[in-house]
Design an enzyme around this catalytic site. Structure first.
Site, mmCIF file in Angstrom:
data_model
loop_
_atom_site.group_PDB
_atom_site.id
_atom_site.type_symbol
_atom_site.label_atom_id
_atom_site.label_comp_id
_atom_site.label_asym_id
_atom_site.label_seq_id
_atom_site.Cartn_x
_atom_site.Cartn_y
_atom_site.Cartn_z
ATOM 1 N N GLY A 125 0.877 -1.177 0.000
ATOM 2 C CA GLY A 125 0.000 0.000 0.000
ATOM 3 C C GLY A 125 0.907 1.218 0.000
ATOM 4 O O GLY A 125 1.870 1.267 -0.752
ATOM 5 N N GLU A 126 0.638 2.143 0.869
ATOM 6 C CA GLU A 126 1.507 3.326 0.984
ATOM 7 C C GLU A 126 2.102 3.329 2.393
ATOM 8 O O GLU A 126 1.387 3.555 3.372
ATOM 9 C CB GLU A 126 0.650 4.572 0.725
ATOM 10 C CG GLU A 126 1.408 5.718 0.106
ATOM 11 C CD GLU A 126 2.262 5.306 -1.087
ATOM 12 O OE1 GLU A 126 3.504 5.413 -0.978
ATOM 13 O OE2 GLU A 126 1.699 4.873 -2.116
ATOM 14 N N SER A 127 3.405 3.078 2.457
ATOM 15 C CA SER A 127 4.016 2.887 3.780
ATOM 16 C C SER A 127 3.864 4.103 4.691
ATOM 17 O O SER A 127 3.674 3.957 5.903
ATOM 18 C CB SER A 127 5.477 2.479 3.650
ATOM 19 O OG SER A 127 6.175 3.376 2.840
ATOM 20 N N CYS B 136 5.972 -5.523 0.183
ATOM 21 C CA CYS B 136 6.091 -4.210 -0.463
ATOM 22 C C CYS B 136 6.104 -3.076 0.566
ATOM 23 O O CYS B 136 7.078 -2.942 1.292
ATOM 24 C CB CYS B 136 5.021 -4.051 -1.534
ATOM 25 S SG CYS B 136 5.553 -2.853 -2.767
ATOM 26 N N ARG C 166 12.730 2.832 -0.329
ATOM 27 C CA ARG C 166 11.412 2.881 -0.996
ATOM 28 C C ARG C 166 11.564 3.203 -2.479
ATOM 29 O O ARG C 166 12.514 3.857 -2.877
ATOM 30 C CB ARG C 166 10.555 3.995 -0.387
ATOM 31 C CG ARG C 166 10.128 3.766 1.016
ATOM 32 C CD ARG C 166 9.283 4.946 1.476
ATOM 33 N NE ARG C 166 8.035 5.031 0.699
ATOM 34 C CZ ARG C 166 7.300 6.118 0.608
ATOM 35 N NH1 ARG C 166 7.662 7.235 1.200
ATOM 36 N NH2 ARG C 166 6.177 6.100 -0.093
ATOM 37 N N ILE D 16 5.446 -3.546 -7.746
ATOM 38 C CA ILE D 16 4.722 -2.295 -8.005
ATOM 39 C C ILE D 16 5.339 -1.186 -7.154
ATOM 40 O O ILE D 16 5.249 -1.213 -5.932
ATOM 41 C CB ILE D 16 3.220 -2.459 -7.661
ATOM 42 C CG1 ILE D 16 2.603 -3.625 -8.457
ATOM 43 C CG2 ILE D 16 2.457 -1.156 -7.940
ATOM 44 C CD1 ILE D 16 1.196 -3.993 -8.038
ATOM 45 N N ARG D 17 5.962 -0.247 -7.810
ATOM 46 C CA ARG D 17 6.711 0.809 -7.092
ATOM 47 C C ARG D 17 7.446 0.197 -5.891
ATOM 48 O O ARG D 17 7.331 0.623 -4.753
ATOM 49 C CB ARG D 17 5.780 1.942 -6.649
ATOM 50 C CG ARG D 17 5.226 2.740 -7.830
ATOM 51 C CD ARG D 17 4.277 3.828 -7.403
ATOM 52 N NE ARG D 17 3.147 3.279 -6.681
ATOM 53 C CZ ARG D 17 2.857 3.542 -5.423
ATOM 54 N NH1 ARG D 17 3.603 4.363 -4.730
ATOM 55 N NH2 ARG D 17 1.811 2.993 -4.845
ATOM 56 N N HIS E 143 4.597 -8.579 -4.559
ATOM 57 C CA HIS E 143 3.214 -8.784 -4.083
ATOM 58 C C HIS E 143 2.742 -10.232 -4.252
ATOM 59 O O HIS E 143 2.119 -10.546 -5.273
ATOM 60 C CB HIS E 143 2.262 -7.880 -4.870
ATOM 61 C CG HIS E 143 2.346 -6.441 -4.498
ATOM 62 N ND1 HIS E 143 1.508 -5.858 -3.577
ATOM 63 C CD2 HIS E 143 3.196 -5.476 -4.908
ATOM 64 C CE1 HIS E 143 1.819 -4.586 -3.441
ATOM 65 N NE2 HIS E 143 2.841 -4.321 -4.239
ATOM 66 N N GLU F 287 0.305 -11.657 -2.982
ATOM 67 C CA GLU F 287 -1.169 -11.747 -2.921
ATOM 68 C C GLU F 287 -1.805 -11.479 -4.281
ATOM 69 O O GLU F 287 -2.999 -11.653 -4.455
ATOM 70 C CB GLU F 287 -1.711 -10.771 -1.856
ATOM 71 C CG GLU F 287 -1.743 -9.297 -2.229
ATOM 72 C CD GLU F 287 -0.375 -8.624 -2.250
ATOM 73 O OE1 GLU F 287 0.661 -9.308 -2.088
ATOM 74 O OE2 GLU F 287 -0.333 -7.397 -2.458
HETATM 75 N N1 GLN Z 1 5.993 2.681 -2.879
HETATM 76 C C1 GLN Z 1 5.143 2.275 -1.804
HETATM 77 C C2 GLN Z 1 5.675 2.732 -0.473
HETATM 78 O O1 GLN Z 1 6.827 2.978 -0.327
HETATM 79 C C3 GLN Z 1 5.000 0.780 -1.772
HETATM 80 C C4 GLN Z 1 4.271 0.321 -2.987
HETATM 81 C C5 GLN Z 1 3.465 -0.903 -2.796
HETATM 82 O O2 GLN Z 1 3.228 -1.358 -1.669
HETATM 83 N N2 GLN Z 1 3.012 -1.433 -3.876
HETATM 84 O O3 GLN Z 1 4.926 2.830 0.444
#
Ligand code: GLN
Length: 195
Positions: free
Chosen positions: A49-51, A78, A98, A126-127, A162, A164
């Site tokens: 998600g977004e850390s 992630c 990150r 993903i990112r 990921h 999941e």
């Molecule tokens: N870039 C996101 C972060 O640093 C992580 C991306 C993700 O969980 N898919 O929070």
């Protein structure tokens, strides 16, 4: 058996469903439960998600300090991987960077070799972060283009992709196997045939 998925933000429902699938495959009686406040679980997954968002909300609710002290198996994927490092929850002896694959390659898929797994694993990045270094008892389990993307320390696992988002339950199986096998699991000679 209660398999907790931290339900603050991110890929919560995806983890809940693959956990249910894994429990069936492994014939373990148990439930996947979203964790908002109650940490009464046997293992915990911190999803992607977004850390920064996840961390902020966890601090507000007090979950951050409680999770820091957990002795149960924890898997961070992630954004969850970012949160496991020594600058955040400090659950593993590793540094994490990150969004480490830069803009051009923000998201990609790749087959990677994971220690103990017989066949390659299809990783969805993903990112994604990378694990910049591991130290102490923390060990590398997988690399992509020579960068560490999965690590383990005792009953804690972190990965930058990921699991999941695929149908391959091997990573969740591996994680749930830590409940029983704990410290000695890496010496298990049958491991290669299991995964
Ligand atoms: N870039 C996101 C972060 O640093 C992580 C991306 C993700 O969980 N898919 O929070």
């Amino acid at each position: 058996m209660r398999i907790g998925v931290l339900a603050v933000q991110g890929d919560v429902s995806e983890h809940l469903s693959i956990v249910e699938k894994t429990l069936k495959e492994m014939k373990i009686k148990g439930n996947a439960v979203p964790v908002k406040k109650d940490l009464d679980v046997d293992v915990l997954i911190i999803p992607g998600g977004e850390s920064t968002t996840i961390s902020k909300i966890m601090k507000k609710t007090g979950l951050f300090d409680e999770i820091k002290k957990l002795d149960i198996p924890v898997m961070g994927t992630c954004a969850g991987c970012v949160l496991m490092d020594r600058k955040h929850l400090g659950l593993m002896n590793m540094g994490v960077k990150r969004n480490a694959f830069g803009r051009q390659k923000e998201s990609f898929e790749a087959d990677i070799k994971i220690k103990w797994f017989r066949k390659d694993y299809h990783g969805v990045f993903i990112r994604a972060p990378i694990i910049t270094h591991v130290y102490g008892e923390c060990r590398t389990l997988a690399r992509f283009e020579n960068r560490i993307v999965m690590a383990q320390e005792d009953n804690k696992i972190a990965l930058s992709f990921h699991p999941e988002l695929t149908n391959d339950t091997r990573i969740h199986r591996y994680f749930l196997s830590l409940i029983k096998n704990r410290r000695d699991h890496t010496n298990c000679t049958k491991f290669r045939t299991i995964f």
